[in-house]
Design a protein around this motif. Structure first.
Motif, PDB file in Angstrom:
ATOM      1  N   LEU A  66       0.826  -1.210   0.000  1.00 16.90           N
ATOM      2  CA  LEU A  66       0.000   0.000   0.000  1.00 16.90           C
ATOM      3  C   LEU A  66       0.861   1.260   0.000  1.00 16.90           C
ATOM      4  O   LEU A  66       0.605   2.206  -0.750  1.00 16.90           O
ATOM      5  N   PHE A  67       1.887   1.284   0.827  1.00 19.05           N
ATOM      6  CA  PHE A  67       2.789   2.432   0.862  1.00 19.05           C
ATOM      7  C   PHE A  67       3.448   2.632  -0.492  1.00 19.05           C
ATOM      8  O   PHE A  67       3.517   3.750  -1.003  1.00 19.05           O
ATOM      9  N   SER A  68       3.917   1.546  -1.092  1.00 22.50           N
ATOM     10  CA  SER A  68       4.631   1.644  -2.368  1.00 22.50           C
ATOM     11  C   SER A  68       3.757   2.179  -3.491  1.00 22.50           C
ATOM     12  O   SER A  68       4.228   2.931  -4.334  1.00 22.50           O
ATOM     13  N   VAL A  69       2.497   1.801  -3.514  1.00 19.47           N
ATOM     14  CA  VAL A  69       1.645   2.248  -4.624  1.00 19.47           C
ATOM     15  C   VAL A  69       1.000   3.599  -4.382  1.00 19.47           C
ATOM     16  O   VAL A  69       0.451   4.185  -5.310  1.00 19.47           O
ATOM     17  N   THR A  70       1.082   4.118  -3.144  1.00 17.48           N
ATOM     18  CA  THR A  70       0.385   5.384  -2.871  1.00 17.48           C
ATOM     19  C   THR A  70       1.279   6.539  -2.448  1.00 17.48           C
ATOM     20  O   THR A  70       0.822   7.674  -2.434  1.00 17.48           O
ATOM     21  N   VAL A  71       2.520   6.300  -2.093  1.00 15.55           N
ATOM     22  CA  VAL A  71       3.340   7.333  -1.452  1.00 15.55           C
ATOM     23  C   VAL A  71       3.432   8.611  -2.282  1.00 15.55           C
ATOM     24  O   VAL A  71       3.328   9.706  -1.728  1.00 15.55           O
ATOM     25  N   ASP A  83      -3.401   9.011 -15.346  1.00 14.14           N
ATOM     26  CA  ASP A  83      -4.300   7.984 -14.822  1.00 14.14           C
ATOM     27  C   ASP A  83      -3.700   7.368 -13.560  1.00 14.14           C
ATOM     28  O   ASP A  83      -2.514   7.531 -13.275  1.00 14.14           O
ATOM     29  N   PHE A  84      -4.520   6.653 -12.822  1.00 14.01           N
ATOM     30  CA  PHE A  84      -4.066   6.132 -11.529  1.00 14.01           C
ATOM     31  C   PHE A  84      -3.021   5.038 -11.685  1.00 14.01           C
ATOM     32  O   PHE A  84      -2.167   4.865 -10.815  1.00 14.01           O
ATOM     33  N   VAL A  85      -3.014   4.302 -12.791  1.00 16.55           N
ATOM     34  CA  VAL A  85      -2.004   3.270 -12.998  1.00 16.55           C
ATOM     35  C   VAL A  85      -0.630   3.911 -13.185  1.00 16.55           C
ATOM     36  O   VAL A  85       0.362   3.464 -12.598  1.00 16.55           O
ATOM     37  N   THR A  86      -0.573   4.983 -13.975  1.00 19.22           N
ATOM     38  CA  THR A  86       0.691   5.706 -14.156  1.00 19.22           C
ATOM     39  C   THR A  86       1.180   6.258 -12.825  1.00 19.22           C
ATOM     40  O   THR A  86       2.373   6.180 -12.514  1.00 19.22           O
ATOM     41  N   ALA A  87       0.265   6.812 -12.031  1.00 17.40           N
ATOM     42  CA  ALA A  87       0.638   7.351 -10.719  1.00 17.40           C
ATOM     43  C   ALA A  87       1.161   6.246  -9.802  1.00 17.40           C
ATOM     44  O   ALA A  87       2.165   6.432  -9.104  1.00 17.40           O
ATOM     45  N   MET A  88       0.513   5.078  -9.816  1.00 20.82           N
ATOM     46  CA  MET A  88       0.975   3.975  -8.973  1.00 20.82           C
ATOM     47  C   MET A  88       2.332   3.458  -9.436  1.00 20.82           C
ATOM     48  O   MET A  88       3.200   3.178  -8.601  1.00 20.82           O
ATOM     49  N   LEU A  89       2.521   3.329 -10.737  1.00 20.20           N
ATOM     50  CA  LEU A  89       3.809   2.861 -11.240  1.00 20.20           C
ATOM     51  C   LEU A  89       4.926   3.856 -10.928  1.00 20.20           C
ATOM     52  O   LEU A  89       6.049   3.456 -10.603  1.00 20.20           O
ATOM     53  N   THR A  90       4.617   5.137 -11.011  1.00 23.11           N
ATOM     54  CA  THR A  90       5.598   6.155 -10.631  1.00 23.11           C
ATOM     55  C   THR A  90       5.948   6.037  -9.157  1.00 23.11           C
ATOM     56  O   THR A  90       7.117   6.125  -8.765  1.00 23.11           O
ATOM     57  N   SER A  91       4.940   5.813  -8.325  1.00 31.81           N
ATOM     58  CA  SER A  91       5.162   5.658  -6.898  1.00 31.81           C
ATOM     59  C   SER A  91       6.039   4.442  -6.602  1.00 31.81           C
ATOM     60  O   SER A  91       6.978   4.518  -5.798  1.00 31.81           O
ATOM     61  N   ILE A  92       5.770   3.344  -7.265  1.00 32.04           N
ATOM     62  CA  ILE A  92       6.587   2.136  -7.082  1.00 32.04           C
ATOM     63  C   ILE A  92       8.023   2.395  -7.523  1.00 32.04           C
ATOM     64  O   ILE A  92       8.973   1.977  -6.854  1.00 32.04           O
TER      65      ILE A  92
END
Length: 154
Positions: A66-71, A83-92
């Motif tokens: 959760l931390f990795s995909v949202t930080v 989009d949220f997938v790009t944001a999550m991948l950037t966060s990871i």
């Protein structure tokens, strides 16, 4: 932002169901009819300690996910049209590229939230806005600015 909220809620649901799963698998023969009986079973039996150990490890894994995909995904969704997938991948990617900084930030968040819960959850009134503001600045330092944005000195 709605999909990001759904992702967070989904990980919470997975956590709730994995707790129920481990409870059924490990403490299947335990008998507790009230909260005191449950606490006694969990803290004073071998099965209880196994349940706590496995549950803590599973919870730590889900927290790390959760931390990795949202930080930095949440602030990125607020600032940019992605989009949220790009944001999550950037966060990871940010967590992968800066593991020590991100682990330190996760520890600071955990300790601060834990301390904020002590005074009947009233500390959260102060803690959450400060952590949110700090996360925004972390995001700005961790993610490259857009091409058409001037780079600020702050």
């Amino acid at each position: 932002m709605g999909w990001m909220a759904f992702t967070t809620l989904f990980i919470f649901w997975v956590w709730v169901y994995q707790v129920r799963l481990w409870l059924a698998i490990i403490l299947q023969d335990a008998s507790f009819s009230d909260f005191d009986g449950f606490m006694h079973t969990v803290f004073f039996t071998q099965e209880g300690w196994i349940f706590l150990t496995i549950g803590t490890c599973a919870g730590a894994f889900l927290s790390a996910v959760l931390f990795s995909v949202t930080v930095v995904a949440m602030p990125m969704l607020l600032e940019r049209d992605v989009d949220f997938v790009t944001a999550m991948l950037t966060s990871i990617r940010v967590v992968r590229d800066n593991p020590v900084v991100m682990l330190t930030w996760a520890a600071i968040i955990s300790a601060t939230i834990l301390l904020s819960l002590v005074p009947a959850f009233l500390g959260l009134i102060f803690t959450l806005p400060i952590l949110g503001h700090t996360t925004w600045h972390l995001y700005q330092r961790a993610v490259q600015p857009l091409e058409d944005e001037p780079i600020s000195a702050s």
